[in-house]
Design a protein around this motif. Structure first.
Motif, PDB file in Angstrom:
ATOM      1  N   ASN A 325      31.370  -3.617   4.707  1.00 35.92           N
ATOM      2  CA  ASN A 325      30.935  -1.944   5.295  1.00 35.92           C
ATOM      3  C   ASN A 325      30.955  -1.181   4.140  1.00 35.92           C
ATOM      4  OD1 ASN A 325      32.940  -2.173   8.235  1.00 35.92           O
ATOM      5  ND2 ASN A 325      30.841  -2.923   7.996  1.00 35.92           N
ATOM      6  N   MET A 326      31.551  -1.407   2.948  1.00 35.74           N
ATOM      7  CA  MET A 326      31.706  -0.407   1.765  1.00 35.74           C
ATOM      8  C   MET A 326      30.552  -0.714   0.755  1.00 35.74           C
ATOM      9  SD  MET A 326      33.688   2.264   1.825  1.00 35.74           S
ATOM     10  CE  MET A 326      33.202   2.411   0.006  1.00 35.74           C
ATOM     11  N   ILE A 327      29.976  -2.033   0.762  1.00 32.99           N
ATOM     12  CA  ILE A 327      29.337  -2.353  -0.261  1.00 32.99           C
ATOM     13  C   ILE A 327      27.938  -1.550  -0.173  1.00 32.99           C
ATOM     14  CG2 ILE A 327      27.510  -4.077  -0.656  1.00 32.99           C
ATOM     15  CD1 ILE A 327      29.941  -4.254  -2.577  1.00 32.99           C
ATOM     16  N   PRO A 328      27.293  -1.244   1.060  1.00 27.93           N
ATOM     17  CA  PRO A 328      26.049  -0.333   1.071  1.00 27.93           C
ATOM     18  C   PRO A 328      26.283   1.010   0.939  1.00 27.93           C
ATOM     19  CG  PRO A 328      26.235  -1.702   3.200  1.00 27.93           C
ATOM     20  CD  PRO A 328      27.714  -2.007   2.408  1.00 27.93           C
ATOM     21  N   VAL A 329      27.643   1.528   1.268  1.00 23.29           N
ATOM     22  CA  VAL A 329      27.674   3.089   0.744  1.00 23.29           C
ATOM     23  C   VAL A 329      28.074   2.834  -0.733  1.00 23.29           C
ATOM     24  CG1 VAL A 329      29.818   4.568   0.975  1.00 23.29           C
ATOM     25  CG2 VAL A 329      29.239   3.143   3.011  1.00 23.29           C
ATOM     26  N   PHE A 330      28.564   1.994  -1.318  1.00 24.74           N
ATOM     27  CA  PHE A 330      28.811   1.983  -2.683  1.00 24.74           C
ATOM     28  C   PHE A 330      27.342   1.922  -3.419  1.00 24.74           C
ATOM     29  CE2 PHE A 330      28.666  -0.450  -6.873  1.00 24.74           C
ATOM     30  CZ  PHE A 330      29.509   0.367  -7.654  1.00 24.74           C
ATOM     31  N   GLU A 331      26.590   1.107  -2.944  1.00 26.03           N
ATOM     32  CA  GLU A 331      24.958   0.765  -3.572  1.00 26.03           C
ATOM     33  C   GLU A 331      24.230   2.107  -3.225  1.00 26.03           C
ATOM     34  OE1 GLU A 331      21.752  -2.675  -3.213  1.00 26.03           O
ATOM     35  OE2 GLU A 331      23.106  -2.479  -1.579  1.00 26.03           O
ATOM     36  N   LYS A 332      24.284   2.696  -2.217  1.00 28.23           N
ATOM     37  CA  LYS A 332      23.376   3.872  -1.767  1.00 28.23           C
ATOM     38  C   LYS A 332      23.866   5.197  -2.372  1.00 28.23           C
ATOM     39  CE  LYS A 332      20.462   1.067   0.096  1.00 28.23           C
ATOM     40  NZ  LYS A 332      19.227   0.894  -0.532  1.00 28.23           N
ATOM     41  N   ILE A 333      25.289   5.390  -2.115  1.00 30.71           N
ATOM     42  CA  ILE A 333      25.808   6.643  -2.517  1.00 30.71           C
ATOM     43  C   ILE A 333      26.544   6.747  -3.822  1.00 30.71           C
ATOM     44  CG2 ILE A 333      27.489   8.335  -1.630  1.00 30.71           C
ATOM     45  CD1 ILE A 333      26.701   7.455   1.067  1.00 30.71           C
ATOM     46  N   ILE A 334      27.370   5.683  -4.275  1.00 36.11           N
ATOM     47  CA  ILE A 334      28.183   5.848  -5.367  1.00 36.11           C
ATOM     48  C   ILE A 334      27.639   5.441  -6.678  1.00 36.11           C
ATOM     49  CG2 ILE A 334      30.585   5.344  -6.297  1.00 36.11           C
ATOM     50  CD1 ILE A 334      31.596   4.924  -3.335  1.00 36.11           C
ATOM     51  N   LEU A 335      27.040   4.256  -6.622  1.00 38.82           N
ATOM     52  CA  LEU A 335      26.484   3.694  -7.766  1.00 38.82           C
ATOM     53  C   LEU A 335      25.349   4.610  -8.443  1.00 38.82           C
ATOM     54  CD1 LEU A 335      26.308   1.242  -9.733  1.00 38.82           C
ATOM     55  CD2 LEU A 335      24.690   0.250  -8.461  1.00 38.82           C
ATOM     56  N   ASN A 363      30.250 -10.317  -8.820  1.00 34.96           N
ATOM     57  CA  ASN A 363      29.102 -11.035  -8.579  1.00 34.96           C
ATOM     58  C   ASN A 363      27.760 -10.134  -8.170  1.00 34.96           C
ATOM     59  OD1 ASN A 363      29.860 -13.461  -9.574  1.00 34.96           O
ATOM     60  ND2 ASN A 363      30.694 -14.016  -7.550  1.00 34.96           N
ATOM     61  N   PHE A 364      28.259  -9.101  -7.206  1.00 34.22           N
ATOM     62  CA  PHE A 364      27.250  -8.244  -6.674  1.00 34.22           C
ATOM     63  C   PHE A 364      26.647  -7.140  -7.676  1.00 34.22           C
ATOM     64  CE2 PHE A 364      27.019  -3.663  -5.443  1.00 34.22           C
ATOM     65  CZ  PHE A 364      25.890  -3.721  -4.579  1.00 34.22           C
ATOM     66  N   LEU A 365      27.465  -6.800  -8.640  1.00 30.88           N
ATOM     67  CA  LEU A 365      27.063  -6.066  -9.871  1.00 30.88           C
ATOM     68  C   LEU A 365      26.363  -6.792 -10.620  1.00 30.88           C
ATOM     69  CD1 LEU A 365      30.525  -4.183 -10.379  1.00 30.88           C
ATOM     70  CD2 LEU A 365      28.310  -3.098  -9.416  1.00 30.88           C
ATOM     71  N   TRP A 366      26.730  -7.934 -10.892  1.00 27.82           N
ATOM     72  CA  TRP A 366      25.694  -8.908 -12.087  1.00 27.82           C
ATOM     73  C   TRP A 366      24.514  -9.172 -11.223  1.00 27.82           C
ATOM     74  CZ3 TRP A 366      25.317  -9.602 -16.765  1.00 27.82           C
ATOM     75  CH2 TRP A 366      24.728 -10.493 -17.337  1.00 27.82           C
ATOM     76  N   LYS A 367      24.256  -9.343 -10.234  1.00 28.53           N
ATOM     77  CA  LYS A 367      22.936  -9.572  -9.912  1.00 28.53           C
ATOM     78  C   LYS A 367      21.968  -8.424  -9.954  1.00 28.53           C
ATOM     79  CE  LYS A 367      24.275 -13.062  -5.973  1.00 28.53           C
ATOM     80  NZ  LYS A 367      24.369 -13.068  -4.366  1.00 28.53           N
ATOM     81  N   LYS A 368      22.854  -7.146  -9.967  1.00 30.77           N
ATOM     82  CA  LYS A 368      21.915  -6.037 -10.232  1.00 30.77           C
ATOM     83  C   LYS A 368      21.583  -5.904 -11.397  1.00 30.77           C
ATOM     84  CE  LYS A 368      23.016  -3.049  -6.182  1.00 30.77           C
ATOM     85  NZ  LYS A 368      21.686  -3.147  -5.863  1.00 30.77           N
ATOM     86  N   VAL A 369      22.403  -6.145 -12.392  1.00 27.13           N
ATOM     87  CA  VAL A 369      22.256  -6.399 -13.770  1.00 27.13           C
ATOM     88  C   VAL A 369      20.998  -7.269 -14.370  1.00 27.13           C
ATOM     89  CG1 VAL A 369      23.064  -6.744 -16.110  1.00 27.13           C
ATOM     90  CG2 VAL A 369      24.622  -5.627 -14.527  1.00 27.13           C
ATOM     91  N   CYS A 370      20.989  -8.225 -13.638  1.00 29.47           N
ATOM     92  CA  CYS A 370      20.133  -9.578 -13.818  1.00 29.47           C
ATOM     93  C   CYS A 370      18.740  -9.087 -13.382  1.00 29.47           C
ATOM     94  CB  CYS A 370      20.476 -10.705 -13.489  1.00 29.47           C
ATOM     95  SG  CYS A 370      22.022 -11.210 -14.440  1.00 29.47           S
ATOM     96  N   ASP A 371      18.410  -8.044 -12.385  1.00 34.46           N
ATOM     97  CA  ASP A 371      17.436  -8.046 -11.541  1.00 34.46           C
ATOM     98  C   ASP A 371      16.340  -7.063 -12.286  1.00 34.46           C
ATOM     99  OD1 ASP A 371      15.350  -7.476  -9.531  1.00 34.46           O
ATOM    100  OD2 ASP A 371      16.743  -6.584  -8.182  1.00 34.46           O
ATOM    101  N   PRO A 372      15.197  -7.669 -12.643  1.00 33.44           N
ATOM    102  CA  PRO A 372      14.275  -7.004 -13.626  1.00 33.44           C
ATOM    103  C   PRO A 372      13.531  -5.848 -12.424  1.00 33.44           C
ATOM    104  CG  PRO A 372      13.328  -9.084 -12.979  1.00 33.44           C
ATOM    105  CD  PRO A 372      14.971  -9.083 -12.790  1.00 33.44           C
ATOM    106  N   ASN A 373      13.388  -6.131 -11.247  1.00 29.09           N
ATOM    107  CA  ASN A 373      12.840  -5.001 -10.478  1.00 29.09           C
ATOM    108  C   ASN A 373      13.585  -3.733 -10.158  1.00 29.09           C
ATOM    109  OD1 ASN A 373      10.510  -6.467 -10.039  1.00 29.09           O
ATOM    110  ND2 ASN A 373      11.859  -7.832  -8.830  1.00 29.09           N
ATOM    111  N   MET A 374      15.091  -3.922 -10.665  1.00 28.88           N
ATOM    112  CA  MET A 374      15.859  -2.671 -10.683  1.00 28.88           C
ATOM    113  C   MET A 374      15.704  -1.656 -11.486  1.00 28.88           C
ATOM    114  SD  MET A 374      18.455  -1.673  -8.417  1.00 28.88           S
ATOM    115  CE  MET A 374      18.636  -3.462  -7.781  1.00 28.88           C
ATOM    116  N   ALA A 375      15.988  -0.388 -11.339  1.00 29.82           N
ATOM    117  CA  ALA A 375      15.857   0.477 -12.287  1.00 29.82           C
ATOM    118  C   ALA A 375      16.734   0.441 -13.338  1.00 29.82           C
ATOM    119  CB  ALA A 375      15.909   1.916 -11.700  1.00 29.82           C
ATOM    120  N   PRO A 376      16.330   0.636 -14.663  1.00 30.61           N
ATOM    121  CA  PRO A 376      17.226   0.334 -15.551  1.00 30.61           C
ATOM    122  C   PRO A 376      18.481   1.051 -15.624  1.00 30.61           C
ATOM    123  CG  PRO A 376      14.797   0.831 -16.423  1.00 30.61           C
ATOM    124  CD  PRO A 376      14.832   1.044 -15.165  1.00 30.61           C
ATOM    125  N   VAL A 377      18.462   2.318 -15.231  1.00 24.18           N
ATOM    126  CA  VAL A 377      19.661   3.379 -15.035  1.00 24.18           C
ATOM    127  C   VAL A 377      20.637   2.513 -14.215  1.00 24.18           C
ATOM    128  CG1 VAL A 377      18.632   4.881 -13.219  1.00 24.18           C
ATOM    129  CG2 VAL A 377      20.430   5.538 -14.897  1.00 24.18           C
TER     130      VAL A 377
END
Length: 610
Positions: A325-335, A363-377
């Motif tokens: 439940n918290m992961i989408p909140v973290f991804e969309k609001i906190i991160l 692992n969730f964070l690392w996938k974002k680091v490795c995703d070239p389609n994700m915004a660099p920031v």
């Protein structure tokens, strides 16, 4: 003119009419309404007088008696007997309480019923349930009135240690019992409840008690309506993030330091406490206190939700559900929010309950680091979360620490190998910012956790396998853009254990400092010092009450103690190297004064004055 327009055009506190000055029973006052000279006298029994007034208004639109009845309900001091009698009569009239009688329904909803005796409370709840069962178009107004009860009198004091008083507990139980009944009887109330809780959420500058009262009740809803938890968590953290960014860490530190030095009456301290924005004047210290109380509520909720009430053991299924439940909140609001300092610790706390959760989060964070389609920031922010969590959390085991470093190092070496194939490498920070952030993450983790990584020959061999020397001597030169204090501490550690020699590179970088000038996307000229603009989200937690939940799982930086080096090694370093080395590797006698240099400050995670 309607009764509503008459009341709103005059004074905000109109004087009661003479009929309200004497304390009389509802029956006698209704009788007076009926027997005023300008009204027709009815001989119907009392139990039918309310129905008669309402029916007459619906049929003839003659509003005088109807308006008087509404004023009586709204403005008179009604005893428990009066309320009970009125509710019985209103219940008998439910079939005709359509939209035309909205004002009458609204007047009934304004009755102060939550602190009455059990009979009145039961009758009121029964009336509301029957009303919405027959006419669900009153649902929005009913839900809004109930949610409004989540906001206390601003003059009420805070709850001691966040525990509600007995009076408030009884009031809240009555409110939530009714809401629970309505959610079961009228399904559309669920959506209306979420909407109302969102629209009536207190502004971030309101008093601490208003926020703790409101959040306490909002979390209470989740006990009987758990399916809306994702929506409620998203709402709560979107509001807490606003508080967090409006209570800057630097100002909280300055206030705490000034308080310790007993200079709280100084003009400089007052300027720290209060700040004026374009919209309002914000008391920063008061806002930080409010954030502290609210986060304490959230942490308590997370702890109680993830543990069995009887045994106190971690409940794996409930913990896993809360995490998801918290992961989408973290991804969309906190991160995506820059420069928050405390709200993100909810993830830190959830991770401490189970090592599996911490691993899943990394692992969730690392996938974002490795995703070239994700915004660099966002990729940079994700790697900063990885570095900060691994460095600061004392519940991250050695195996997870080594696995994370191995993952980061492999990515770095692959990136370096791809750049070596290019004849001319553009070392602009903007182009390789993710690479530089990952390198700095490795340097940061090694500096923070070096004692765990050099306590055995096996672990030193592991550090050697990371090939740190190749990182610092690559053509992209990551030490050039790292925060100086990170580079200095990393250089001290790697030199100490002969893992890499950074001082020659750092000396060369210090002699080749040239800013980069470019135009941003808005056309403005920007002068960059070519240093990574990063923060470490799990820097020391400053808030007092909620911090008690964090400190047992938190790792403070342990300073590097100077060891004896070969004289030839020392001669190879320049004067600048000696200065940097001696600055970071303080002597034992001076360790206390230097102990915070790597803890927190102007560079997140570290204290550094350039």
């Amino acid at each position: 003119m309607s009764v509503y327009s008459q009341r709103t055009k005059g004074s905000s506190n109109p004087s009661p009419s003479p009929i309200l000055k004497k304390s009389k029973s509802l029956k006698s006052r209704l009788s007076e309404i009926r027997h005023t000279p300008c009204k027709v006298k009815f001989v119907l029994p009392h139990s039918q007088k309310v129905r008669t007034i309402l029916q007459q208004y619906v049929e003839t639109k003659f509003s005088k008696e109807y308006e008087n009845l509404i004023c009586l309900i709204r403005d008179a001091h009604l005893s428990d007997e009066d309320i009970s009698s009125l509710l019985i009569e209103a219940t008998e009239c439910i079939s005709i309480l359509n939209q035309e009688l909205r004002l009458f329904v609204e007047a009934l909803l304004s009755i102060d019923w939550t602190n009455k005796n059990a009979i009145v409370v039961s009758e009121y709840q029964s009336f509301i349930v029957n009303l919405l069962s027959a006419h669900n178009y009153h649902a929005k107004m009913v839900i809004e009135k109930l949610v409004k009860l989540f906001i206390p009198d601003p003059n009420e004091p805070e709850w001691p240690e966040g525990v509600p008083t007995d009076t408030d507990c009884i009031k809240c139980v009555n409110i939530h019992s009714l809401i629970n009944l309505l959610l079961a009887v009228v399904p559309m109330c669920t959506e209306l409840l979420i909407s109302s809780v969102t629209s009536q959420f207190p502004y971030y500058n309101k008093s601490t008690h208003i926020h703790e009262y409101y959040i306490h009740n909002v979390l209470w809803i989740l006990e009987y309506q758990p399916k809306i938890r994702p929506d409620i968590l998203r709402l709560l953290f979107s509001k807490l993030v606003i508080m967090d960014v409006n209570a800057p860490r630097e100002e909280i530190e300055r206030y705490l330091n000034a308080e310790e030095e007993m200079f709280s009456v100084d003009d400089d301290v007052r300027s720290v406490k209060t700040s004026t924005t374009a919209f309002t004047q914000v008391n920063r210290h008061s806002l930080a206190h409010t954030l502290d109380i609210c986060l304490d509520k959230m942490f308590n909720y997370a702890i109680s939700e993830c543990h069995d009430a009887n045994t106190g053991e971690v409940d794996w299924e409930k913990t896993k559900t809360l995490y998801h439940n918290m992961i989408p909140v973290f991804e969309k609001i906190i991160l995506p929010t820059y420069n928050t300092h405390h709200v993100q610790y909810v993830m830190f706390l959830i991770c401490c309950f189970k090592a599996t959760i911490a691993e899943a989060f990394l692992n969730f964070l690392w996938k974002k680091v490795c995703d070239p389609n994700m915004a660099p920031v966002l990729r940079q922010a994700s790697v900063n979360y990885i570095a900060s969590l691994v460095a600061r959390a004392n519940f991250v085991p050695l195996s997870m620490l080594k696995g994370t470093l191995q993952q980061l190092a492999e990515w770095i070496h692959f990136y370096i190998s791809t750049q070596e194939e290019i004849e001319c490498v553009n070392s602009d920070v903007r182009i390789h910012q993710v690479f530089y952030s990952v390198c700095q993450a490795v340097f940061y983790i090694v500096a923070f956790r070096h004692k765990d990584l050099v306590n055995s020959k096996k672990n030193i061999v592991f550090l050697e396998s990371l090939n740190l020397a190749k990182m610092v001597t690559s053509r992209l030169n990551p030490l050039r853009v790292c925060q100086p204090v990170v580079a200095q501490n990393f250089a001290a550690i790697t030199r100490n254990y002969q893992l890499a020699y950074c001082y020659t590179v750092m000396e060369h970088n210090s002699r080749n400092v040239m800013p980069t000038i470019y135009q941003n996307e808005k056309g403005a000229v920007v002068i960059s010092n070519n240093l990574l603009d990063v923060f470490y989200p799990f820097d020391p937690y400053l808030l007092e009450r909620s911090g008690k939940k964090i400190h047992p799982f938190y790792r403070d930086y342990e300073e590097v103690v100077e060891e004896n080096f070969d004289d030839t090694d020392m001669k190879e370093t320049t004067e600048v190297d000696d200065f940097l080395y001696n600055h970071e590797l303080s002597s034992t006698s001076n360790s206390k004064s230097q102990s915070h240099k790597f803890s927190y400050g102007s560079s997140p995670g570290f204290k550094f004055k350039g």
